[in-house]
Enzyme design. Structure first.
Site, short mmCIF file in Angstrom:
data_model
loop_
_atom_site.label_atom_id
_atom_site.label_comp_id
_atom_site.label_asym_id
_atom_site.label_seq_id
_atom_site.Cartn_x
_atom_site.Cartn_y
_atom_site.Cartn_z
N HIS A 141 -5.21 -3.89 -2.40
CA HIS A 141 -5.00 -2.71 -3.28
C HIS A 141 -5.03 -3.28 -4.78
O HIS A 141 -5.02 -2.49 -5.57
CB HIS A 141 -3.72 -2.01 -3.11
CG HIS A 141 -3.90 -1.04 -1.81
ND1 HIS A 141 -4.17 0.09 -1.65
CD2 HIS A 141 -3.42 -1.45 -0.59
CE1 HIS A 141 -4.28 0.68 -0.57
NE2 HIS A 141 -3.84 -0.37 0.10
N LYS B 122 -11.89 -0.43 -1.47
CA LYS B 122 -10.71 0.54 -2.29
C LYS B 122 -11.41 0.61 -3.68
O LYS B 122 -12.34 1.39 -3.97
CB LYS B 122 -9.36 -0.09 -2.24
CG LYS B 122 -9.01 0.03 -0.53
CD LYS B 122 -7.76 -0.48 -0.27
CE LYS B 122 -7.54 -0.03 1.12
NZ LYS B 122 -6.61 -0.74 1.94
N SER C 228 0.90 -1.16 0.05
CA SER C 228 -0.02 0.05 -0.06
C SER C 228 0.78 1.36 -0.10
O SER C 228 0.25 2.41 -0.39
CB SER C 228 -0.99 -0.10 1.04
OG SER C 228 -0.18 -0.06 2.40
#
Ligand code: PLP
Length: 389
Positions: A213, A244, A185
């Site tokens: 992610h 996300k 990240s």
């Protein structure tokens, strides 16, 4: 009564003074409007390069509409933990859909990716077991290791050779678990999943990969780095997030039916916490439709990210080993990161400085998160702001 009248908390003032002095004091500001692309800071509208909304779905009207319809049908609150009566048909549908998406037998929905990680780790290992954890793993994986009370061995970031030698000396443990982010990240680089899969099989260790992610962004179908590298089927415990790139909220674990049943029985954040509103699941379902139907979103994003990395490198910036839409500009000290962030703010751009403890000491950076919502113009403005005078 103001809090400052409780002398038992006076120690906080000294702590804050120390944080201030090190440039580590954190403050929040409120985002305005439906899109994640613009934020308001001190009354100024800024282009936001600090979100995880990689496919620009958080503000997509299709997600909002799905949530509104689900709310009308099923109400808002879930009113209980999933095992009591909080598990709704919308949750069940989403779990089936996630399992189809991931190509696994089953999936389990948690209220957050954080809860998915802490709950899963602590359900899989305990005293007498060992967890092997990448040095740059997300805080939720670190905390899960601690909660489990297993021994935790941290290997240097991405260093599978070091992991191999740690595994060699681990025969005395009952169970072994290797855990890593797939796409990191803060650095935007990938874990060596092919090597990790091989090691896990050779040493009979469980392997847990957190694609937070990468879900929706990497791989032909958007399943993540494991798909991209063709090793999905060899990873027994796959974590992803809905919060996300999918623009909703919540985390999931995908795997075999027996794994999921075990988590239903043992993962404490699942058992002892109220189920997320069904509307959140409805929005995530809408997002999964978009991920399936609009592959160009992720393809364009990664193409544009590669171009931006090249441009930044040619300007002399250190973007580390980034291979993704997460592009750090490594500057070293927190003060430099803050000053650079301020400079960009004057150009109408928000790029957050990332400081310890989010990154190791001496690796403070500016973290650029590129999303499908950024226009070419916005990216040009960013590049101009980063051109050395
Ligand atoms: C953000 C993140 C999480 C937590 O996910 P939430 O849904 O935001 O709680 C877990 N793992 C990694 C690697 C993350 O980056």
């Amino acid at each position: 009564m103001p809090n400052s009248t409780h002398p038992s908390l006076d120690w906080l003032d000294a702590e804050f003074a120390a944080l201030e002095q090190q440039g580590l004091r954190r403050r929040r500001f409120a985002r305005a409007g439906a899109s994640s692309i613009r934020v308001v800071l001190d009354g100024l509208y800024l282009v936001n390069f600090g979100s995880n909304d990689y496919l620009a779905l958080a503000g997509d009207p299709r997600l909002a509409q799905a949530a509104i319809e689900a709310t009308r049908r099923q109400g808002w609150g879930s009113a209980a933990s999933p095992l009591i009566t909080g598990y709704a048909i919308a949750h069940q549908q989403l779990e089936q859909r996630i399992a189809e998406f991931e190509g696994t037998e089953a999936a389990l929905l948690f209220s957050s990716g954080f809860a998915a990680n802490t709950g899963t780790l602590a359900a899989l290992v305990g005293p007498g077991d060992v967890v092997f954890s990448d040095g740059k793993n997300h805080a939720s994986l670190c905390d899960g290791g601690r909660l489990s009370r297993a021994d935790v061995r941290i290997y240097p970031h991405g260093d599978w050779r070091r992991l191999e030698s740690l595994l060699t000396g681990s025969r005395r443990y009952r169970r072994r678990l290797i855990v890593t982010d797939s796409l990191f990240s803060m650095d935007g680089d990938c874990a060596p999943l092919a090597e990790l899969v091989e090691l896990a099989e050779r040493f009979d260790a469980m392997l847990m990969i957190d694609e937070a992610h990468a879900t929706g962004v990497f791989g032909q179908h958007g399943r993540g780095v494991a798909e991209q590298l063709g090793v999905e089927s060899r990873i027994p415990i796959r974590v992803g997030t809905l919060s996300k790139a999918l623009g909703s909220m919540g985390g999931f674990v995908a795997g075999s039916r027996r794994l999921i049943e075990w988590l239903v029985n043992r993962a404490r954040p699942y058992i002892f916490s109220t189920a997320a509103p069904a509307a959140i699941a409805a929005a995530a379902l809408a997002a999964l439709d978009i991920v399936r139907d609009e592959p160009q979103r992720r393809e364009d994003l990664l193409t544009r990210a590669a171009a931006l990395r090249d441009t930044l490198r040619s300007l002399g910036w250190n973007v580390g080993n980034s291979v993704s839409q997460i592009i750090p500009l490594v500057v070293g000290e927190p003060d430099r990161a803050i000053a650079l962030s301020q400079k960009l703010r004057q150009r109408g751009l928000f790029v957050p400085p990332i400081r310890p403890p989010s990154v190791p000491k001496g690796e403070a950076c500016l973290r650029i998160s590129l999303t499908s919502g950024h226009t070419e113009e916005m990216i040009t403005t960013l590049v101009e702001g980063l051109s050395r005078p």
